[in-house]
Scaffold this motif. Sequence first.
Motif, short mmCIF file in Angstrom:
data_model
loop_
_atom_site.label_atom_id
_atom_site.label_comp_id
_atom_site.label_asym_id
_atom_site.label_seq_id
_atom_site.Cartn_x
_atom_site.Cartn_y
_atom_site.Cartn_z
N ILE B 252 5.30 20.42 15.90
CA ILE B 252 5.22 20.44 17.35
C ILE B 252 6.49 19.76 17.85
O ILE B 252 6.74 18.60 17.52
CB ILE B 252 3.98 19.69 17.87
N GLY B 253 7.31 20.47 18.60
CA GLY B 253 8.58 19.92 19.07
C GLY B 253 8.46 19.38 20.49
O GLY B 253 7.44 19.60 21.16
N GLY B 254 9.49 18.69 20.94
CA GLY B 254 9.53 18.27 22.34
C GLY B 254 9.30 16.79 22.58
O GLY B 254 8.94 16.38 23.68
N TRP B 255 9.52 15.94 21.57
CA TRP B 255 9.20 14.52 21.70
C TRP B 255 10.39 13.66 22.06
O TRP B 255 10.29 12.43 22.07
CB TRP B 255 8.60 14.02 20.37
N ASP B 256 11.51 14.29 22.34
CA ASP B 256 12.75 13.53 22.54
C ASP B 256 12.85 13.07 24.00
O ASP B 256 13.59 13.64 24.79
CB ASP B 256 13.93 14.42 22.16
N THR B 257 12.12 12.02 24.33
CA THR B 257 11.92 11.62 25.73
C THR B 257 12.94 10.59 26.18
O THR B 257 12.62 9.42 26.36
CB THR B 257 10.51 11.04 25.88
N HIS B 258 14.17 11.04 26.40
CA HIS B 258 15.23 10.12 26.82
C HIS B 258 15.13 9.73 28.28
O HIS B 258 15.71 8.74 28.71
CB HIS B 258 16.61 10.76 26.58
N ALA B 259 14.47 10.55 29.08
CA ALA B 259 14.40 10.27 30.52
C ALA B 259 13.03 10.67 31.05
O ALA B 259 12.44 11.64 30.60
CB ALA B 259 15.49 11.05 31.25
N GLY B 260 12.57 9.90 32.02
CA GLY B 260 11.30 10.23 32.66
C GLY B 260 10.16 10.40 31.68
O GLY B 260 9.36 11.33 31.79
N GLN B 261 10.08 9.50 30.73
CA GLN B 261 9.08 9.63 29.66
C GLN B 261 7.65 9.63 30.19
O GLN B 261 6.78 10.31 29.64
CB GLN B 261 9.28 8.50 28.64
N ALA B 262 7.41 8.89 31.27
CA ALA B 262 6.05 8.83 31.81
C ALA B 262 5.59 10.21 32.28
O ALA B 262 4.39 10.48 32.38
CB ALA B 262 5.97 7.82 32.96
N GLY B 263 6.56 11.09 32.57
CA GLY B 263 6.19 12.44 32.97
C GLY B 263 6.05 13.38 31.78
O GLY B 263 5.13 14.20 31.72
N SER B 264 6.97 13.24 30.81
CA SER B 264 7.01 14.25 29.74
C SER B 264 6.13 13.91 28.54
O SER B 264 5.55 14.80 27.92
CB SER B 264 8.46 14.44 29.28
N LEU B 265 6.01 12.62 28.21
CA LEU B 265 5.26 12.29 26.99
C LEU B 265 3.77 12.65 27.10
O LEU B 265 3.20 13.15 26.12
CB LEU B 265 5.44 10.81 26.63
#
Lengths: 444, 391
Positions: B252-265
């Motif tokens: 499962i890809g998409g874990w590279d949360t460099h910015a706005g992690q509270a939205g993407s994680l």
Amino acid sequence: MPSYAEIAAIRLGFGLSPRLTSPADPAGMAASVAGSVRIGQGAVTLDRVRAWQDRGLDLGAAGRTGDPAARERDVAYRRRLGGIYRATIQNRFARAVDDPSGFGERLVWFWADHFTVTGGTVYWNLMTDAFVQDAIRPHLNGRFADMMLAAETHPAMVRYLDQDRSVGPNSARARRNPDKPLGLNENLAREMIELHSLGVGADYSQQDVTQLAELLTGLAYHPRQTGIFRPVQAEPGAETVLGASYGGGRASLDDIRGVIADLARHPATARHIARKMAVHFVADDPPQPLVDRLAAVFVDTGGDLGAMNLTLAQAPELQQQFRQKMRQPFDFLVAAMRSLGIDGLRVRAMKPPQVQRLLLQPMTAMGQAWGSPLGPDGWPEEQAAWASPQGLAMRITWALSAPSLLADPLPDARTLLRTALGDTASEALSWAVPRAEARPRAWP
Amino acid sequence: MLSRRLFLKSTALIGCSAAAHPLLSSATFAAAPGDNRLVVIILRGAMDGLDAFQPYGDRALGGLRRTLSLGPDHGATDLDGFFALHPALSELLPLWQAGQLTFAPAVSTPYRDKRSHFDGQNMLEAGTGTDLDLDAQQDGWLNRLLQAMPGQASETAYSVGVSQMRILQGQAPAKSWTPKAEMDLSPQAQQLLTRIYHDDPLFRDASTQAMEIVASLSPDLATGKPGQDHLEIARFAADRLNGQTRIASFSIGGWDTHAGQAGSLPRMLGRLADTILTLKADLGANWDRTTVMAMTEFGRTVRENGSAGTDHGTGGTLLVAGGAVRGGRAMGDWPGLAEGDLYDGRDLMPLRDIRAYAAWAMHAKFGVSRATLEGSVFPGLDMGSDPGMTA
């Protein structure tokens, strides 16, 4: 009886297209390669990547200071470069779709695979495309030694095979930093002999590899330093590779030029390259007489690739060994688009999601993720590696659904059979196609 | 069998014909590989473990993060008085309570310092140490496990999805499939295809197998909806694991949360939770014999960065779920988040090699000896003491 044009277009190119006329004789076929030597306006080359990296170093450093605006600038910059990289991929597809014979673009793929490099970051992905322009295309009709020199000393290769981490144990840099674990890295040296020139079965020893590794120290790249050679990390003294001595004076790139020239014209290299070309273009287990002819031409001409291309184009084995190779996924997709009459303009105009959905994701599922072969030996050649159940199912799924999104109207299946395969279609296929139901459906 | 070079040598020794079909002799089908199941999920991009399982009991956490890892006061669920579960993982709470979910909060591969996704994932999937050249490592540790497992057949292991799974690459035959390959053929088309391929053994066998796989699938496997790939993959994996398959791997890809992690994680954690719950639902009674390990290439910086995200770090989190798991507690020690506790002054200090957990799971579930695990599956690994991860 299929014509030469049909056989050659299918075996040396990406198959037929209703839009294109493939050369009718071997001389024309070999001459057509010149079209792929040309580097288009705005193509990605080392100079451009170097400039991008230079600016990227500043933006990246600023982005790490904690300033959100600076960070956003860095992200936006890399996103823009990512778009340029995607366009280079579309361009590779488009050139293959538009190449009248297809031979030149197949050779680009063959040599870029022989000298495999991969990227990783957006900058180094772009560098792999620069590698094709800088090291591969200019030499498709030139001398193997020149291509080899350009490939081995290109930043993409120097980084991919860890040459930039290799430091002479007695170099000025190592002596100045006695506490750091600086030393030799043999990766490039070994692959240069084993994969790029002599071949794994040839007569060489670990000693040759180690000596070559020492000779190669100094090769290194940094976007803010000119050239590709840093004497400060070169191992002093002469080295002996395959019985010949190199260097000993002031370390310079000339020593490396010398050893590459010798490796490139070694008889084992002639046999290795001859066999590899025959395997790629003719059969997984190629007829020995063809391999011998190619090797003899390599030796006689001093590795003239134009002469090798002509020998291949003349080979009766192209006809005799028909249907002995399975198209790799890239070749399959290009061949399909050509047969549907799609042109390069259409491929270049595809939007990013369409490129993903119709080309890159299917290619990955077929077993060939763009720019990501597993190792420096590149993509596998043997049919069995590609005819996996999933690989075949993805090709069938693609063929059932993607064409309706690419070509409007879809050609009649019987016409398609004619335009795609001409007189080469098998009896079974000619029997089956008119019996097929027309049932285009949506690509998921 | 670790590097391309060693592989070349070993093929030369075995001889070509044996190497081509090393596992197809009739004897190898005699023994069944047992009833236990292992699912390995690679979380590509580096999951922020400090946000998924928030160590709110560490007093340094609040000073390091402003918008992330906010603990039980902001919607996370307290697990044990020290760690709290991210709200987006709350669907997994019943598993935790049933003792079917655990995690190791400070693990890593031997990979250090360069923090590249590319190299980090290669090392995670190759399962080797730092002494071998990464690009030369073409086979993965699940494949080497297969080579060491008794009674395995080509159905035993599956990689699922379009993403290339290096972890299962290697000499031992394994299947791969993506639910995207629907190959929705009419009976007439199937017949024509069979006839076209009839005289070509390679195409005939591959297409026969493909048709068998497609025909054996539950009809509603493919949702066709965007953003549902992970569910299709989970359903397909469960479907195979209910049959002959014992090992499945996907990413499962998409874990590279460099910015706005509270939205993407939260979106990614939700996908992970849904994936695990889909596996559980579809595996039915087989869930009790299943171990799911979700691994990521490395953790992320302990400090939140200027863009309300986190950057590439070192120590990370391993998540383990399944009916065969002894969960309901965190595994291993906690290194602490105080200035002097960190790796390189910025990352969580890894306390244990992530491969040790995988090795203990394979030892317990597939009966692979410690010598084999430390010698060939994970060469050079010291498994250490048994973490008691599985029941």
